[in-house]
Scaffold this active site. Structure first.
Site, PDB file in Angstrom:
ATOM      1  N   PRO A  13       0.830  -1.203   0.000  1.00 40.07           N
ATOM      2  CA  PRO A  13       0.000   0.000   0.000  1.00 40.07           C
ATOM      3  C   PRO A  13       0.868   1.258   0.000  1.00 40.07           C
ATOM      4  CG  PRO A  13      -0.847  -1.602   1.572  1.00 40.07           C
ATOM      5  CD  PRO A  13       0.492  -2.111   1.110  1.00 40.07           C
ATOM      6  N   GLY A  18       2.878   4.537  10.611  1.00 44.38           N
ATOM      7  CA  GLY A  18       4.118   4.398  11.354  1.00 44.38           C
ATOM      8  C   GLY A  18       3.822   4.257  12.836  1.00 44.38           C
ATOM      9  N   ASP A  43       3.821  -0.216   9.855  1.00 48.09           N
ATOM     10  CA  ASP A  43       5.278  -0.249   9.935  1.00 48.09           C
ATOM     11  C   ASP A  43       5.711  -0.315  11.391  1.00 48.09           C
ATOM     12  OD1 ASP A  43       7.981   0.224   8.455  1.00 48.09           O
ATOM     13  OD2 ASP A  43       7.998   1.596  10.177  1.00 48.09           O
ATOM     14  N   TYR A  48      11.305  -0.048  18.573  1.00 52.58           N
ATOM     15  CA  TYR A  48      10.262   0.857  19.037  1.00 52.58           C
ATOM     16  C   TYR A  48       9.706   0.444  20.397  1.00 52.58           C
ATOM     17  CZ  TYR A  48      10.204   2.378  14.127  1.00 52.58           C
ATOM     18  OH  TYR A  48      10.553   2.827  12.876  1.00 52.58           O
ATOM     19  N   LYS A  77      11.530  -4.636  11.661  1.00 48.64           N
ATOM     20  CA  LYS A  77      12.944  -4.371  11.378  1.00 48.64           C
ATOM     21  C   LYS A  77      13.863  -5.102  12.340  1.00 48.64           C
ATOM     22  CE  LYS A  77      11.523   0.275  10.026  1.00 48.64           C
ATOM     23  NZ  LYS A  77      10.266   0.355  10.802  1.00 48.64           N
ATOM     24  N   HIS A 110      17.339  -2.416  10.043  1.00 42.39           N
ATOM     25  CA  HIS A 110      16.931  -1.094  10.513  1.00 42.39           C
ATOM     26  C   HIS A 110      17.966  -0.010  10.204  1.00 42.39           C
ATOM     27  CE1 HIS A 110      14.255   0.895  13.803  1.00 42.39           C
ATOM     28  NE2 HIS A 110      14.646   1.774  12.921  1.00 42.39           N
ATOM     29  N   ASN A 269      -4.548  11.899   7.823  1.00 36.67           N
ATOM     30  CA  ASN A 269      -3.397  11.489   7.018  1.00 36.67           C
ATOM     31  C   ASN A 269      -3.763  10.565   5.862  1.00 36.67           C
ATOM     32  OD1 ASN A 269      -1.642  12.989   8.583  1.00 36.67           O
ATOM     33  ND2 ASN A 269      -0.967  11.271   9.836  1.00 36.67           N
TER      34      ASN A 269
END
Length: 307
Positions: A13, A18, A43, A48, A77, A110, A269
Site C-alpha cells: 500500500p 508508522g 510499519d 520501538y 525491522k 533497521h 493522514n
C-alpha cells in the site's frame, strides 16, 4: 488505496501507519483506529519497544473477523545488536512471537550499522554515541536472504541506506532488497537516492514524511510551513495533507508511513486520495528541499553516512 509493486511482485500500500513512539494503550488503539480508517499497511520495529501491544491489536482484528492475516501488509525491522548472521533468525522469530504472527510481509535491516550484543538495546560509548561493531552489512544480508529463501518472510529490505552502501549491496547480493526505508519529506527530498532506487527496482518507503517538531530533534515541520499551508487552502486541505499528497504524486515508487496515535490525525493522514496537486504546486514544493535530515547517523553513531 493505491499500491506499488515490489520486485517480489507483492503489492505494498502507498500509505501505512508508522508506529515509532506509539506506546501502551495509545499504540494499541492507534492500530485499531487506523484499521477502521482504512489503513492496511503497518510499519513496526523491535527497537520501538511496542511489539507486544501492537501484536495484541492485530490479534483483536483477526479474532473479530474484520480481516484475515493476508489482508494486512506488516513490516518490521532487525535491530542493530543482532546483525551477526547467527542472531538474525532468532531475532526474527522473537519479533513474530511478540506480534503473534506467523510471518511478516517485509523485514528490514533497521540501520546499516551493527552494535555489540549483550549491552542492552542501545549501548553507548563514553562520548554518548551508540557503539558500533565490525559486522559488514553484506554478512547480515546473507542471513536475511536465508529467511527469504526458506519462505519465512515475504520480502526483505534495508532502511537508512544511502546510495553508496545500497549499490555495494546490490552488486554483491543474491536477492536485491525489495525496499529501502529512508527519511523523505519536503525538506529532505534525496532526489539522487529516489532516482537510483527507481533504476535498480528498489521501492522507497518514506518515514517522517512530515518532518518532526520539537523534542531532541531539529524542528522541521511540514504541518506549519507557509508554502504548504497556502497550497492547502486552495484544495481545502491541511499543510500536512499537501506534504503527504506531494510524496504520493512524486513517484509511484514511494510509499509513506506517517505516524500518529491521535484518531483525528490518523484519519486526516489517509484522506489524501481525493485531490491532486498541480504541476506548479509540485514545483513549489520541490524548491523547499534543504537536504535537511532530522534523523542523523552522524549524531547517533558518529558515522556521517548521509553527508
Amino acid at each position: 488505496m493505491l499500491h506499488s509493486t515490489l520486485n517480489t511482485k507483492a503489492q505494498i500500500p502507498r500509505l501505512g501507519l508508522g508506529t515509532w513512539e506509539s506506546k501502551g494503550d495509545d499504540g494499541y488503539n492507534a492500530i485499531l483506529d487506523a484499521f477502521d480508517a482504512g489503513y492496511r499497511s503497518f510499519d513496526l520495529a523491535y527497537a520501538y519497544g511496542n511489539e507486544e501491544q501492537v501484536g495484541r491489536a492485530f490479534k483483536h482484528i483477526f479474532d473479530s473477523g474484520k480481516a484475515k492475516r493476508e489482508d494486512l501488509f506488516i513490516t518490521s525491522k532487525l535491530w542493530c545488536t543482532v546483525h551477526r548472521p547467527e542472531l538474525v533468525l532468532p531475532a526474527y522469530q522473537q519479533t513474530l512471537k511478540n506480534l503473534q504472527l506467523d510471518y511478516l510481509d517485509l523485514y528490514l535491516v533497521h540501520w546499516p550499522f551493527a552494535m555489540p550484543v549483550g549491552e542492552g538495546d542501545f549501548p553507548k560509548d563514553e562520548q554518548g554515541f551508540r557503539k558500533t561493531e565490525r559486522v559488514p552489512l553484506s554478512a547480515t544480508w546473507k542471513a536475511m536472504e536465508e529467511l527469504y529463501e526458506k519462505g519465512l518472510v515475504k520480502a526483505i529490505g534495508v532502511s537508512n541506506t544511502p546510495v553508496a552502501l545500497l549499490y555495494e549491496l546490490y552488486c554483491g547480493c543474491k536477492i536485491i532488497p525489495a525496499v529501502n526505508q529512508v527519511e523523505l519529506h519536503p525538506f529532505c527530498q534525496q532526489p539522487k537516492l529516489v532516482s537510483f532506487c527507481e533504476r535498480i527496482g528498489v521501492h522507497l518507503t518514506a518515514y517522517s514524511p512530515l518532518g518532526r517538531s520539537g523534542g531532541s530533534h531539529a524542528e522541521v515541520n511540514a504541518s506549519t510551513h507557509p508554502v504548504l499551508v497556502e497550497i492547502g487552502k486552495k484544495h481545502n486541505k491541511s499543510a500536512a495533507q499537501v506534504a503527504l499528497r506531494w510524496q504520493i504524486q512524486r513517484s509511484q515508487n514511494i510509499s509513506i508511513i506517517p505516524k500518529s496515535t491521535r484518531k483525528e490525525r490518523i484519519i486526516e493522514n489517509i484522506s489524501i486520495f481525493d485531490f491532486e496537486l498541480t504541476p506548479a504546486e509540485m514545483e513549489q514544493i520541490a524548491k523547499l528541499d534543504e537536504n535537511r535530515h532530522v534523523v542523523d547517523a552522524a549524531a547517533l553513531f558518529n558515522v556521517p553516512i548521509f553527508n
